[in-house]
Design an enzyme around this catalytic site. Structure first.
Site, PDB file in Angstrom:
ATOM      1  N   ASN A 145       7.839  -1.722 -12.382  1.00 48.25           N
ATOM      2  CA  ASN A 145       8.677  -1.255 -13.480  1.00 48.25           C
ATOM      3  C   ASN A 145       9.770  -2.251 -13.794  1.00 48.25           C
ATOM      4  O   ASN A 145      10.223  -2.984 -12.923  1.00 48.25           O
ATOM      5  CB  ASN A 145       9.330   0.078 -13.113  1.00 48.25           C
ATOM      6  CG  ASN A 145       8.347   1.217 -13.199  1.00 48.25           C
ATOM      7  OD1 ASN A 145       7.535   1.272 -14.109  1.00 48.25           O
ATOM      8  ND2 ASN A 145       8.427   2.126 -12.242  1.00 48.25           N
ATOM      9  N   GLU A 190      15.561  -0.327  -7.395  1.00 48.48           N
ATOM     10  CA  GLU A 190      15.193  -1.451  -8.267  1.00 48.48           C
ATOM     11  C   GLU A 190      16.166  -1.578  -9.446  1.00 48.48           C
ATOM     12  O   GLU A 190      15.768  -1.517 -10.606  1.00 48.48           O
ATOM     13  CB  GLU A 190      13.762  -1.231  -8.775  1.00 48.48           C
ATOM     14  CG  GLU A 190      12.744  -1.153  -7.655  1.00 48.48           C
ATOM     15  CD  GLU A 190      11.317  -1.085  -8.170  1.00 48.48           C
ATOM     16  OE1 GLU A 190      10.891   0.025  -8.555  1.00 48.48           O
ATOM     17  OE2 GLU A 190      10.654  -2.131  -8.197  1.00 48.48           O
ATOM     18  N   ALA A 193       2.861   4.240  -2.966  1.00 52.90           N
ATOM     19  CA  ALA A 193       2.465   5.252  -3.950  1.00 52.90           C
ATOM     20  C   ALA A 193       1.609   4.641  -5.057  1.00 52.90           C
ATOM     21  O   ALA A 193       0.649   5.264  -5.522  1.00 52.90           O
ATOM     22  CB  ALA A 193       3.713   5.902  -4.549  1.00 52.90           C
ATOM     23  N   ASN A 217      15.109   8.003 -13.570  1.00 49.24           N
ATOM     24  CA  ASN A 217      15.332   7.415 -12.251  1.00 49.24           C
ATOM     25  C   ASN A 217      16.809   7.473 -11.888  1.00 49.24           C
ATOM     26  O   ASN A 217      17.187   7.966 -10.825  1.00 49.24           O
ATOM     27  CB  ASN A 217      14.845   5.963 -12.242  1.00 49.24           C
ATOM     28  CG  ASN A 217      13.366   5.852 -11.890  1.00 49.24           C
ATOM     29  OD1 ASN A 217      12.978   6.156 -10.785  1.00 49.24           O
ATOM     30  ND2 ASN A 217      12.562   5.429 -12.832  1.00 49.24           N
ATOM     31  N   THR A 246       0.852  -1.194   0.000  1.00 47.89           N
ATOM     32  CA  THR A 246       0.000   0.000   0.000  1.00 47.89           C
ATOM     33  C   THR A 246       0.886   1.241   0.000  1.00 47.89           C
ATOM     34  O   THR A 246       0.913   2.006   0.959  1.00 47.89           O
ATOM     35  CB  THR A 246      -0.955  -0.054   1.214  1.00 47.89           C
ATOM     36  OG1 THR A 246      -1.631  -1.327   1.182  1.00 47.89           O
ATOM     37  CG2 THR A 246      -2.003   1.043   1.156  1.00 47.89           C
ATOM     38  N   LYS A 265       8.175   2.045 -21.316  1.00 48.40           N
ATOM     39  CA  LYS A 265       8.209   2.672 -19.983  1.00 48.40           C
ATOM     40  C   LYS A 265       9.645   2.901 -19.542  1.00 48.40           C
ATOM     41  O   LYS A 265       9.970   3.910 -18.905  1.00 48.40           O
ATOM     42  CB  LYS A 265       7.480   1.754 -18.983  1.00 48.40           C
ATOM     43  CG  LYS A 265       7.355   2.337 -17.577  1.00 48.40           C
ATOM     44  CD  LYS A 265       5.998   2.965 -17.316  1.00 48.40           C
ATOM     45  CE  LYS A 265       6.011   3.997 -16.211  1.00 48.40           C
ATOM     46  NZ  LYS A 265       5.723   3.468 -14.901  1.00 48.40           N
TER      47      LYS A 265
END
Lengths: 302, 302
Positions: A102, A267, A11, A193, A9, A185
């Site tokens: 992602n 990530e 963003a 990022n 839970t 993406k």
């Protein structure tokens, strides 16, 4: 009525779960540190000048949650090893697992657990942050792209899934080829990022400097070349489109930058290592992406 | 007896000037902010466990200095525009201008002012820092390489220059081709100066991480390719040699990192822009060097 479980839970899971809840679907939220806050005060969503306090069903562990029709995996990819414990209690024979993460091939863990044919990949085009316990701030956008993991093409099942999000006022695009959508993406995630972490800045600052604006474009071109070389050609115009979009966004701290500032593991595997590995198999070294990955490894080594 | 003027009493000018002074040569130091300290307390050199307090001739402006046989330019390259004011008072008809700076073609300004045939380039292989006003700390090494700017080949004049440094216990190498020597120096400066700023670290940290150790090597390979493509081939073994040398060095803050931390403009033009421009003329894009330059431009923009 279709029931949803939200794993993570934050963003992403917080936002989409809240929208589904507002649309009237039964939604079950797995919380971690925020469990007490969400249980007692509800989930808070700030969006477009409004604050919603939503009395959602919160759970501290997956064993307490009911089997659901759709499980949305909104953990960080660095936590995917937890799925072996988290997923089983939430499954019935027809459950669809929807992976809102992602990077490339992020569905692999879920597919091993439930079978690839029950996994759908989701890409979230959204600026949102968790700004406090159980408190999600939605800044901009919010569209979803959905595609099958095990097969290409559009199906009635994808359309059925999409209807729920459309009912929740979330724009959905269906992708015939999920991997192409994931590369598209990455076109944004790989430059913005990584550079926002290495150069300690927001997206608008990267574009305001001529040198880094050019670097963003060059990194995007390398992503485009990798995608094309590996059989997933992207429209070269998407680079200009994404740059325009980013110019229009408010000053934005990327999720990787927020993770980095909080001392959470970034990530890197899903967003850098896997794309580079696949590109390398096709003889594409992608020197700038590699360099960014090397710099990120340095900055985030344990 | 050969007289010396030192333009810029910092880590480089302070060290070599101090050594020449200790060897008994008349040396005239141009100081800026440190003038009062050097005039009243002398120049301090810490080296190999010893501290020397040297009562040198310090000057607050070049007009007060006498013409000298050798002028050592040890300013930052970003200050070379000052040479038009600083050099003239120090010249007699036979003065040699010795440019102790990093980067490519850094002699150009001096050559315009005094004629290329009177300019010699110097490369300093040294770990030294200015750690306080008039206080130079010599950490390691100290060798010099000298070569003519206007011509290739070794000359009696170069040998004559070298003798002074040898007398001052400074190992000297004479370079038949100065540009090749400058490229060889860039082999170290391009990766270590830039990455230490971007990643906020010392040289040993860059080599201790596998990812950045590999990146250093890849950047060095790009420098080697640029040098070779532009007619100044370097021995490929120099990469392994420099990496070994850097491993043996104590944890080192590069000069560019120290400048950056002090808010001083870094020498991007001489160390990155000029090599990239020359490489580009020969059709070599050098993507990693370019990316490092772009990142440095972002971090140091006014």
């Amino acid at each position: 009525m279709t029931s949803f479980a939200i794993l993570g839970t934050g963003a992403i899971g917080g936002y989409y779960g809240a929208r589904l809840f507002q649309a009237g679907f039964p939604v079950h939220f797995l919380c971690h540190r925020d469990y007490e806050v969400v249980r007692t005060q509800g989930l808070r969503l700030d969006s477009q000048g409004q604050s919603f306090f939503l009395p959602v069903s919160a759970y501290a562990n997956a064993q307490a949650m009911p089997p659901c029709d759709v499980v949305i995996v909104a953990l960080k990819t660095t936590q995917n090893h937890l799925l072996a414990q988290l997923l089983p209690p939430l499954l019935h024979p027809e459950t669809t697992v929807l992976v809102f993460q992602n990077g490339l091939d992020v569905e692999a863990t879920a597919a091993q657990l439930v079978g690839a044919e029950r996994v759908v990949g989701g890409l979230c085009f959204i600026c949102s942050n968790k700004v406090g316990p159980g408190h999600i701030q939605h800044l901009d956008q919010g569209g979803l792209t959905l595609g099958h993991y095990h097969t290409s093409g559009l199906t009635p099942h994808l359309e059925w899934l999409a209807q729920h999000f459309t009912a929740a006022q979330i724009p959905v695009t269906l992708a015939a080829d999920l991997t192409t959508a994931r590369w598209r993406k990455l076109l944004w995630n790989i430059p913005f990022n990584g550079l926002s972490v290495v150069l300690n800045c927001t997206t608008d600052q990267l574009l305001a400097c001529q040198a880094t604006a050019q670097l963003c474009k060059q990194l995007m071109l390398e992503v485009l070349e990798l995608a094309t070389a590996t059989g997933h050609p992207l429209d070269p115009d998407s680079i200009a489109y994404l740059l325009r979009l980013t110019h229009q966004m408010p000053p934005y701290h990327t999720s990787m930058k927020l993770d980095y500032d909080r001392g959470q593991p970034p990530e890197l595997e899903a967003i850098y290592a896997t794309p580079l590995r696949i590109g390398n198999q096709y003889g594409h070294p992608a020197p700038r992406i590699r360099m960014l990955y090397q710099q990120l490894q340095f900055l985030t080594k344990p």
